[in-house]
Every structure is written in structure tokens, then in C-alpha cells.
Motif scaffolding. Structure first.
Motif, short mmCIF file in Angstrom:
data_model
loop_
_atom_site.label_atom_id
_atom_site.label_comp_id
_atom_site.label_asym_id
_atom_site.label_seq_id
_atom_site.Cartn_x
_atom_site.Cartn_y
_atom_site.Cartn_z
N VAL A 1 6.82 85.11 -114.11
CA VAL A 1 5.70 85.13 -115.04
C VAL A 1 6.10 85.87 -116.31
CG1 VAL A 1 3.37 86.03 -115.44
CG2 VAL A 1 3.95 84.99 -113.24
N ASN A 2 5.86 85.25 -117.45
CA ASN A 2 6.05 85.91 -118.74
C ASN A 2 4.79 86.73 -119.00
OD1 ASN A 2 5.98 86.50 -121.57
ND2 ASN A 2 7.47 84.87 -121.92
N ARG A 3 4.86 88.03 -118.71
CA ARG A 3 3.66 88.86 -118.79
C ARG A 3 3.12 88.96 -120.21
NH1 ARG A 3 6.68 92.05 -115.09
NH2 ARG A 3 7.04 93.66 -116.67
N ASN A 4 4.01 89.00 -121.20
CA ASN A 4 3.54 89.05 -122.58
C ASN A 4 2.73 87.80 -122.92
OD1 ASN A 4 4.68 91.55 -123.15
ND2 ASN A 4 6.61 90.66 -123.86
N LYS A 5 3.22 86.65 -122.49
CA LYS A 5 2.51 85.39 -122.74
C LYS A 5 1.20 85.36 -121.96
CE LYS A 5 2.02 81.18 -124.28
NZ LYS A 5 1.73 80.93 -125.72
N LEU A 6 1.22 85.86 -120.74
CA LEU A 6 0.00 85.90 -119.92
C LEU A 6 -1.07 86.75 -120.59
CD1 LEU A 6 -1.65 85.50 -117.31
CD2 LEU A 6 -0.38 87.44 -116.34
N TYR A 7 -0.69 87.98 -121.00
CA TYR A 7 -1.67 88.87 -121.61
C TYR A 7 -2.17 88.32 -122.94
CZ TYR A 7 0.22 92.13 -118.16
OH TYR A 7 0.64 92.71 -116.99
N GLU A 8 -1.25 87.73 -123.70
CA GLU A 8 -1.65 87.13 -124.98
C GLU A 8 -2.65 86.00 -124.75
OE1 GLU A 8 0.66 84.10 -127.77
OE2 GLU A 8 1.49 86.13 -127.92
N THR A 9 -2.39 85.15 -123.77
CA THR A 9 -3.29 84.05 -123.46
C THR A 9 -4.66 84.56 -123.01
OG1 THR A 9 -1.42 82.65 -122.79
CG2 THR A 9 -3.61 82.00 -122.01
N ALA A 10 -4.64 85.60 -122.17
CA ALA A 10 -5.90 86.14 -121.65
C ALA A 10 -6.70 86.83 -122.74
CB ALA A 10 -5.61 87.12 -120.51
N PHE A 11 -6.06 87.66 -123.54
CA PHE A 11 -6.78 88.42 -124.55
C PHE A 11 -7.24 87.54 -125.71
CE2 PHE A 11 -4.70 92.02 -122.45
CZ PHE A 11 -5.77 92.91 -122.38
N GLY B 1 -7.70 84.38 -125.67
CA GLY B 1 -8.62 83.36 -125.19
C GLY B 1 -9.92 83.91 -124.63
N GLY B 2 -10.10 85.21 -124.72
CA GLY B 2 -11.32 85.81 -124.19
C GLY B 2 -11.44 85.68 -122.68
N ARG B 3 -10.30 85.73 -121.99
CA ARG B 3 -10.29 85.50 -120.54
C ARG B 3 -9.78 86.71 -119.75
NH1 ARG B 3 -7.25 80.00 -119.45
NH2 ARG B 3 -8.25 80.30 -117.41
N VAL B 4 -9.97 87.89 -120.33
CA VAL B 4 -9.50 89.10 -119.68
C VAL B 4 -10.20 89.30 -118.34
CG1 VAL B 4 -9.35 91.62 -119.86
CG2 VAL B 4 -8.94 90.19 -121.87
N GLU B 5 -11.49 89.00 -118.28
CA GLU B 5 -12.22 89.17 -117.02
C GLU B 5 -11.66 88.28 -115.93
OE1 GLU B 5 -16.42 88.82 -117.48
OE2 GLU B 5 -16.57 90.51 -118.86
N GLU B 6 -11.25 87.05 -116.29
CA GLU B 6 -10.63 86.17 -115.30
C GLU B 6 -9.32 86.76 -114.78
OE1 GLU B 6 -10.47 81.83 -115.97
OE2 GLU B 6 -11.53 82.28 -117.83
N LEU B 7 -8.53 87.30 -115.70
CA LEU B 7 -7.26 87.91 -115.31
C LEU B 7 -7.51 89.10 -114.39
CD1 LEU B 7 -4.19 88.25 -115.54
CD2 LEU B 7 -4.56 89.53 -117.65
N ASN B 8 -8.45 89.95 -114.78
CA ASN B 8 -8.76 91.13 -113.96
C ASN B 8 -9.29 90.74 -112.58
OD1 ASN B 8 -7.97 92.81 -116.03
ND2 ASN B 8 -10.04 93.23 -116.76
N ALA B 9 -10.12 89.69 -112.54
CA ALA B 9 -10.69 89.25 -111.27
C ALA B 9 -9.61 88.72 -110.33
CB ALA B 9 -11.74 88.18 -111.51
N CYS B 10 -8.55 88.19 -110.90
CA CYS B 10 -7.43 87.70 -110.09
C CYS B 10 -6.57 88.85 -109.59
CB CYS B 10 -6.58 86.73 -110.91
SG CYS B 10 -5.01 86.26 -110.13
N ILE B 11 -6.26 89.81 -110.48
CA ILE B 11 -5.27 90.84 -110.18
C ILE B 11 -5.85 92.04 -109.45
CG2 ILE B 11 -3.64 92.48 -111.20
CD1 ILE B 11 -2.66 89.63 -111.30
N HIS B 12 -6.97 92.58 -109.94
CA HIS B 12 -7.45 93.87 -109.44
C HIS B 12 -7.75 93.91 -107.93
CE1 HIS B 12 -8.70 95.49 -113.67
NE2 HIS B 12 -7.40 95.34 -113.52
N PRO B 13 -8.43 92.91 -107.38
CA PRO B 13 -8.67 92.98 -105.92
C PRO B 13 -7.39 92.95 -105.10
CG PRO B 13 -10.14 91.39 -106.97
CD PRO B 13 -9.11 91.75 -107.99
#
Length: 204
Positions: free
Chosen positions: A65-75, A77-89
Motif C-alpha cells: 500500500v502506498n500510504r501517502n497515496k492512501l492518505y491523500e485520497t482519503a483526505f 476526497g473527504g473519506r477520512v471517516e471511512e479510512l478510520n472505520a476500516c483501520i481503527h477497529p
């Protein structure tokens, strides 16, 4: 065994405090960001779900996973909550499993859990104590600009997403003040920790 959550705003010096604890006490260290990165690797519990959510464009040529690309896409795209919902649990589950393993192994010492979002993610309920590393906002800002090259705009954006100082103070069992110069930092912090260990202070 005592489970201690280490939290605080960006630039407060959580890793500095952890380093001092690891130097002077028997510890096991669980860094939630490091665990999250492990879970994103091929075979990790978050890998397939991340691709399903954010597409193959977040994957490098070697399959990682390209983490920089992932974070850029999430932030962006306004999808930080989706990313957090996947990772945090998944991170929380991994942390709990590692704590239980240490208990079964009869570990005697401090288990340190470090994360910026310990309060928000509900880690307090699995910690014996929550320690808040505090430094004034102005000090934190200058550290981030000098040490990490952050702009004021980036610092503001990160700080806006984190809990307020009032929330940190109200939720913590112990406050570590990390506002001294680098030369005095270790001595100053170690003195506070030892006083707390001896039951002399809860908050300054």
C-alpha cells in the motif's frame, strides 16, 4: 503489569516520553501507527478492505500500500471517516490481543500504548492509566515546523482534528509536562514520572 495509554496533541512529545520510559523502566511498547502500517501490508487484516474501498491506485508496483497515496485520497476526497472505520477497529483488536498475550506470559512491567487518538478511539477502557503529554500550542507548533518542516497551515489542519486541551486534561489520570528545553527534557520528565509512581501527584 500496568497498561498505560500515552496520548497528547501533535508535537507534544509522546515519543519522547515513551523513549524515557523505555530507557528507565521495564516496558513493552505498542505504537498504534506502527500496528496500523503492519495491518496494511499484504496479508494484513486491513489490506483487502482498503483496496475495496479506495481502489488499486493506492497499491505500489510491488503490491504494498502506498500510504501517502492512501492518505491523500482519503483526505482530499473527504473519506477520512471511512479510512478510520476500516483501520481503527482492527488496530484496537490487535492491541487487545497483544495485551492478553503479555498477561498470559506473566509480563511484569509497563505496557505502553501510544496514539494521538486514544481518547477518541475509546482506549481508556482498556488502560489502567491514561497519561497526557502536554506542551503549549506555541511550543508544539515550533517543534513541528523545525523538526518536520510542517507549514502553519498543515499544523492547523492536524490540530483541528484532535481533541481539545480541555478534553485531554479531563480524561487523563496523569499529565506529563513537556515544555522544557531539550537539555532539561529527560530530567524534568523523569522527575514527574517518579513522583507519580510514588503517589505524590496526579496532576500538576
Amino acid at each position: 503489569m500496568k497498561v498505560i495509554g500515552i496520548t497528547g496533541g501533535v508535537g507534544a512529545g509522546k515519543s519522547t516520553v515513551v523513549g524515557i520510559l523505555r530507557k528507565h523502566f521495564q516496558t513493552e511498547y505498542l505504537h498504534c501507527d506502527v500496528i496500523a502500517h503492519e495491518l496494511m501490508e499484504p496479508g494484513g487484516s486491513a489490506y483487502t478492505e482498503l483496496i475495496a474501498l479506495f481502489g488499486n491506485e493506492i497499491i505500489n508496483n510491488d503490491g504494498t500500500v502506498n500510504r501517502n497515496k492512501l492518505y491523500e485520497t482519503a483526505f482530499l476526497g473527504g473519506r477520512v471517516e471511512e479510512l478510520n472505520a476500516c483501520i481503527h477497529p482492527k488496530v484496537r483488536l490487535a492491541v487487545e490481543e497483544r495485551i492478553e498475550k503479555l498477561r498470559s506470559d506473566k509480563f511484569e512491567g509497563m505496557v505502553l500504548i501510544e496514539a494521538a487518538l486514544l481518547i477518541e478511539a475509546g482506549y481508556k477502557e482498556i488502560c489502567d492509566e491514561l497519561w497526557y503529554v502536554y506542551a503549549p500550542i506555541e511550543v508544539r507548533r515550533e517543534r513541528l515546523k523545525a523538526d518536520r518542516g510542517y507549514t502553519d497551515e498543515r499544523v492547523d489542519a492536524i490540530m483541528e482534528r484532535q481533541a481539545s486541551e480541555e478534553a485531554f486534561f479531563s480524561q487523563s489520570d496523569f499529565v506529563v509536562y513537556n515544555d522544557s528545553s531539550a537539555e532539561l527534557c529527560e530530567e524534568h520528565i523523569l522527575e514527574q514520572i517518579e513522583r507519580h509512581q510514588n503517589g505524590e501527584v496526579a496532576h500538576e
